[in-house]
Design a protein around this motif. Sequence first.
Motif, PDB file in Angstrom:
ATOM      1  N   LEU A   1       0.830  -1.208   0.000  1.00  0.00           N
ATOM      2  CA  LEU A   1       0.000   0.000   0.000  1.00  0.00           C
ATOM      3  C   LEU A   1       0.857   1.247   0.000  1.00  0.00           C
ATOM      4  CD1 LEU A   1      -0.766   1.160   3.452  1.00  0.00           C
ATOM      5  CD2 LEU A   1      -0.399  -1.287   3.273  1.00  0.00           C
ATOM      6  N   GLN A   2       0.242   2.297  -0.509  1.00  0.00           N
ATOM      7  CA  GLN A   2       0.886   3.613  -0.416  1.00  0.00           C
ATOM      8  C   GLN A   2      -0.033   4.539   0.370  1.00  0.00           C
ATOM      9  OE1 GLN A   2       2.575   4.881  -4.202  1.00  0.00           O
ATOM     10  NE2 GLN A   2       3.390   2.844  -4.515  1.00  0.00           N
TER      11      GLN A   2
ATOM     12  N   GLY B   1      -3.100   3.847   1.090  1.00  0.00           N
ATOM     13  CA  GLY B   1      -3.882   2.972   1.957  1.00  0.00           C
ATOM     14  C   GLY B   1      -5.381   3.030   1.756  1.00  0.00           C
TER      15      GLY B   1
ATOM     16  N   CYS C   1      -6.708   0.408  -7.406  1.00  0.00           N
ATOM     17  CA  CYS C   1      -5.688   1.101  -6.625  1.00  0.00           C
ATOM     18  C   CYS C   1      -5.066   2.155  -7.515  1.00  0.00           C
ATOM     19  CB  CYS C   1      -4.622   0.114  -6.151  1.00  0.00           C
ATOM     20  SG  CYS C   1      -3.277   0.934  -5.270  1.00  0.00           S
ATOM     21  N   ARG C   2      -5.003   3.378  -6.997  1.00  0.00           N
ATOM     22  CA  ARG C   2      -4.450   4.466  -7.805  1.00  0.00           C
ATOM     23  C   ARG C   2      -2.963   4.639  -7.578  1.00  0.00           C
ATOM     24  NH1 ARG C   2      -8.697   9.289  -7.653  1.00  0.00           N
ATOM     25  NH2 ARG C   2      -6.778  10.417  -7.958  1.00  0.00           N
TER      26      ARG C   2
ATOM     27  N   THR D   1      -0.297   1.913  -6.326  1.00  0.00           N
ATOM     28  CA  THR D   1       0.783   0.925  -6.248  1.00  0.00           C
ATOM     29  C   THR D   1       1.166   0.260  -7.557  1.00  0.00           C
ATOM     30  OG1 THR D   1      -0.742  -0.898  -5.858  1.00  0.00           O
ATOM     31  CG2 THR D   1       0.046   0.291  -3.916  1.00  0.00           C
TER      32      THR D   1
HETATM   33  S1  FES Z   1      -2.652   2.479  -2.006  1.00  0.00           S
HETATM   34 FE1  FES Z   1      -3.559   4.333  -2.652  1.00  0.00          FE
HETATM   35  S2  FES Z   1      -5.286   3.682  -3.746  1.00  0.00           S
HETATM   36 FE2  FES Z   1      -4.248   1.846  -3.324  1.00  0.00          FE
END
Ligand code: FES
Length: 162
Positions: A97-98, A100, A134-135, A137
């Motif tokens: 995740l970035q 999250g 997910c935007r 990863t």
């Molecule tokens: S971690 Fe940012 S949308 Fe998936």
Amino acid sequence: MSHVSVTVNGKTYQNDVEPRLLLVHYLRDVLGLTGTHIGCDTSQCGACTVLINGESVKSCTVFAVQANGTNITTIEGLAKDGELHPVQEGFWEEHGLQCGFCTPGMIMSAVQLLQRNPNPSEAEIRHALEGNLCRCTGYHNIVKAVQYAAKKMQTASPAAAR
Ligand code: FES
Ligand code: FES
């Protein structure tokens, strides 16, 4: 108002709700379980995914009253006795995740995948998570996180595998 009685993460709740109240709003606003996210208004992102009677469902696509009598698991219900679920651990260890935002839904979908298919191929993982966007990863580490969890769950003793 309509009556709804559901078991969420092992606890039973009874409430009178508007018939049009969506399950995701019930979980977040009535029960205060804000780990289930809302990422779109088109039923596409999967951030709102929960398990209803063990099936992964986008909780923005059902009314709370439709969940009456069911057993629901949200992201808050995965960790047990202070220990992360193997899928949660996988996301942590593999940097899955970035920001999250998508993570709770990703994890719930991955949990269901591994319940059905304990040893999925990379293609099967990607396919199972197609409904979760997910935007951040690029998905690569998410796949690695699920592979980590699959391995961990297979090597765990049956009693420890959840
Ligand atoms: S971690 Fe940012 S949308 Fe998936
Ligand atoms: S909030 Fe996007 S699919 Fe439910």
